[in-house]
Design a protein around this motif. Structure first.
Motif, short mmCIF file in Angstrom:
data_model
loop_
_atom_site.label_atom_id
_atom_site.label_comp_id
_atom_site.label_asym_id
_atom_site.label_seq_id
_atom_site.Cartn_x
_atom_site.Cartn_y
_atom_site.Cartn_z
N ALA A 1 0.83 -1.21 0.18
CA ALA A 1 0.07 0.11 -0.01
C ALA A 1 0.90 1.32 -0.05
O ALA A 1 1.97 1.38 0.49
N VAL A 2 0.40 2.28 -0.56
CA VAL A 2 1.10 3.69 -0.58
C VAL A 2 -0.06 4.42 0.09
O VAL A 2 -0.94 4.53 -0.79
N ARG A 3 0.36 5.12 1.02
CA ARG A 3 -0.54 6.08 1.76
C ARG A 3 -1.74 5.54 1.99
O ARG A 3 -3.14 5.95 1.87
N GLY A 4 -1.84 4.05 2.32
CA GLY A 4 -2.85 3.36 2.60
C GLY A 4 -3.94 2.79 1.37
O GLY A 4 -4.73 1.95 1.70
N ALA A 5 -3.39 3.17 0.38
CA ALA A 5 -4.08 2.60 -0.94
C ALA A 5 -3.19 1.70 -1.77
O ALA A 5 -2.19 1.64 -1.82
N ARG A 6 -3.99 0.59 -2.25
CA ARG A 6 -3.36 -0.61 -2.85
C ARG A 6 -3.87 -0.61 -4.54
O ARG A 6 -4.91 -0.16 -4.64
N LYS A 7 -3.19 -1.02 -5.31
CA LYS A 7 -3.41 -1.60 -6.45
C LYS A 7 -4.55 -2.44 -6.76
O LYS A 7 -4.70 -3.18 -5.75
N PRO A 8 -5.68 -2.22 -7.81
CA PRO A 8 -5.56 -1.18 -8.65
C PRO A 8 -6.33 0.12 -8.52
O PRO A 8 -6.69 0.88 -9.24
N SER A 9 -6.54 0.60 -7.07
CA SER A 9 -7.10 1.76 -6.70
C SER A 9 -6.43 3.05 -7.38
O SER A 9 -5.28 2.96 -7.17
N PRO A 10 -7.19 3.67 -8.09
CA PRO A 10 -6.50 5.11 -8.61
C PRO A 10 -5.95 5.84 -7.46
O PRO A 10 -4.91 6.78 -7.65
N GLU A 11 -6.39 5.81 -6.36
CA GLU A 11 -5.62 6.42 -5.18
C GLU A 11 -4.28 6.04 -5.22
O GLU A 11 -3.36 6.96 -4.66
N ALA A 12 -3.93 4.65 -5.37
CA ALA A 12 -2.93 3.91 -5.03
C ALA A 12 -1.70 4.73 -6.06
O ALA A 12 -0.76 4.93 -5.68
N PHE A 13 -2.19 4.76 -7.49
CA PHE A 13 -1.45 5.34 -8.25
C PHE A 13 -1.26 6.93 -8.02
O PHE A 13 0.05 7.37 -8.38
N ALA A 14 -2.13 7.62 -7.68
CA ALA A 14 -1.85 9.14 -7.46
C ALA A 14 -1.00 9.14 -6.26
O ALA A 14 -0.11 10.04 -6.31
N ALA A 15 -1.03 8.20 -5.38
CA ALA A 15 -0.11 8.54 -4.30
C ALA A 15 1.36 8.06 -4.68
O ALA A 15 2.36 8.91 -4.49
N ALA A 16 1.42 6.97 -5.85
CA ALA A 16 2.71 6.67 -6.14
C ALA A 16 3.41 7.87 -7.00
O ALA A 16 4.62 8.26 -6.71
N ALA A 17 2.57 8.42 -7.81
CA ALA A 17 3.02 9.73 -8.61
C ALA A 17 3.50 10.73 -7.63
O ALA A 17 4.59 11.51 -7.70
N SER A 18 2.86 10.93 -6.62
CA SER A 18 2.95 11.85 -5.49
C SER A 18 4.30 11.93 -4.80
O SER A 18 5.18 12.71 -4.63
N GLU A 19 4.64 10.53 -4.58
CA GLU A 19 5.83 10.00 -3.99
C GLU A 19 6.88 10.37 -4.93
O GLU A 19 8.24 10.70 -4.43
N LEU A 20 6.79 10.49 -5.92
CA LEU A 20 7.94 10.84 -7.12
C LEU A 20 7.73 12.34 -7.17
O LEU A 20 8.60 12.93 -7.93
N GLY A 21 7.07 12.99 -6.57
CA GLY A 21 6.97 14.56 -6.73
C GLY A 21 6.25 15.09 -8.26
O GLY A 21 6.57 16.24 -8.45
N LEU A 22 5.47 14.37 -8.52
CA LEU A 22 4.87 14.67 -9.83
C LEU A 22 3.38 14.38 -9.70
O LEU A 22 2.91 13.29 -9.13
N PRO A 23 2.70 15.03 -10.68
CA PRO A 23 1.35 14.84 -10.81
C PRO A 23 1.04 13.31 -11.59
O PRO A 23 1.85 13.21 -12.26
N PRO A 24 0.06 12.80 -11.33
CA PRO A 24 -0.21 11.52 -12.14
C PRO A 24 -0.04 11.46 -13.70
O PRO A 24 0.38 10.85 -14.45
N GLY A 25 -0.67 12.86 -14.13
CA GLY A 25 -0.56 13.15 -15.53
C GLY A 25 0.77 13.04 -16.28
O GLY A 25 0.88 13.00 -17.52
N ARG A 26 1.78 13.28 -15.47
CA ARG A 26 3.14 13.19 -15.79
C ARG A 26 3.88 12.04 -15.68
O ARG A 26 5.23 11.84 -15.96
N CYS A 27 3.24 10.75 -15.38
CA CYS A 27 3.81 9.59 -15.19
C CYS A 27 3.12 8.68 -16.35
O CYS A 27 2.18 8.59 -16.48
#
Length: 132
Positions: free
Chosen positions: A62-88
């Motif tokens: 889980a990333v920030r409490g969310a797991r794949k396939p949740s969109p929140e998990a991917f948004a959190a992963a992008a945030s961890e990279l310092g990017l908005p999801p649209g740039r990933c």
């Protein structure tokens, strides 16, 4: 003229993608050297030590409490990279995970084989699919 920024983040699943051979791992190494922010995002509990050397981040479970396939998990992963999801760009071999990434606003790439995935990544990220 409008300056539209392209993707500069790469989030890759381990199981079913990176564990199928060295081509995508080497691509991630080149992408990172070219300035692309990189992460492994796996639902597993561990990845080989080499991943820690190649990627900027290793995200497990889980990333920030969310797991794949949740969109929140991917948004959190992008945030961890310092990017908005649209740039990933998110690469995964499981269709529902790709759909979750796209629902978060990321660019999803369904991995079937290394050659087709590398060809898509070259177009999306501008990093050559093969070493120069």
């Amino acid at each position: 003229m409008v300056d539209i920024e392209g993707p500069d983040g790469l989030i890759v699943d381990y199981g079913g993608v990176l564990d199928e051979g060295p081509l995508l791992l080497e691509y991630a190494r080149r992408a990172r050297a070219a300035g692309v922010r990189t992460a492994v995002f796996s639902g597993g509990h561990a990845v080989p030590d080499e991943c820690h050397d190649v990627f900027d981040l290793v995200l497990l479970g889980a990333v920030r409490g969310a797991r794949k396939p949740s969109p929140e998990a991917f948004a959190a992963a992008a945030s961890e990279l310092g990017l908005p999801p649209g740039r990933c760009v998110v690469v995964d071999d499981v269709a529902v995970n790709v759909r979750g990434a796209v629902a978060a606003g990321a660019i999803g790439v369904r991995h079937d084989d290394a050659q087709s995935t590398l060809a898509e990544l070259e177009v999306l990220l501008g990093v050559p699919a093969t070493p120069a």
